[in-house]
Motif scaffolding. Structure first.
Motif, PDB file in Angstrom:
ATOM      1  N   TYR A  59       0.858  -1.176   0.000  1.00 18.96           N
ATOM      2  CA  TYR A  59       0.000   0.000   0.000  1.00 18.96           C
ATOM      3  C   TYR A  59       0.899   1.232   0.000  1.00 18.96           C
ATOM      4  O   TYR A  59       1.948   1.236   0.645  1.00 18.96           O
ATOM      5  N   LYS A  65       2.526   6.743  -5.486  1.00 21.41           N
ATOM      6  CA  LYS A  65       2.052   5.621  -6.297  1.00 21.41           C
ATOM      7  C   LYS A  65       2.588   5.729  -7.719  1.00 21.41           C
ATOM      8  O   LYS A  65       2.588   6.795  -8.325  1.00 21.41           O
ATOM      9  N   ARG A 111      -3.194  -1.347   5.159  1.00 23.79           N
ATOM     10  CA  ARG A 111      -3.773  -0.350   4.265  1.00 23.79           C
ATOM     11  C   ARG A 111      -3.930   1.005   4.938  1.00 23.79           C
ATOM     12  O   ARG A 111      -4.050   2.022   4.245  1.00 23.79           O
TER      13      ARG A 111
END
Length: 134
Positions: A59, A65, A111
């Motif tokens: 995560y 990302k 998460r």
């Protein structure tokens, strides 16, 4: 008490890459999720990434990302944070940590690690500086 220790870090130009490693015992990596955090000057510490001990799921903070990846090296007993296409705003002291607790972590697991720290952390590494500058 479980222990973790970072290595890597340094100075790189924008667009460059660095790899950070978090070393721990094999039993720690098998049982505890490992998180990476960073703290820039004048800012709160934030979670950057997490790899779950249960299933290896990863995560990431939205801002990293597609640029950061996590992997486990069983030969070296490390969790590696590969950071590509680094930006000046990635400049910070980076920490690995483990042994998370609190209701938020119990409910959400790995998460919930990326983002503000809304859970407890029992074991921190010493930190390593990452500087992205031209």
């Amino acid at each position: 008490q479980v222990q973790v220790a970072e290595s890597g870090g340094g100075t790189v130009q924008p667009g460059g890459s660095l790899r950070l490693s978090c070393a721990a015992s094999r039993s720690t990596l098998d049982y505890y999720s490992i998180g990476w955090f960073r703290q820039a000057p004048g800012k709160e510490r934030e979670g950057v990434a997490c790899i779950s001990a249960a299933d290896g799921s990863t995560y990431f903070l939205d801002s990293v990302k597609g640029r950061f990846t996590l992997s486990r090296d069983n030969a070296e007993n490390t969790i590696n944070l590969q950071m590509d296409n680094l930006k000046p705003e990635d400049t910070a002291v980076y920490y690995c940590a483990t042994d998370f607790y609190g209701p938020r972590f119990v409910d959400g697991g790995c998460r919930v690690i990326p983002g503000p720290l809304k859970y407890g952390v029992r074991s921190w590494g010493q930190g390593t500086q990452v500087t992205v500058s031209s």
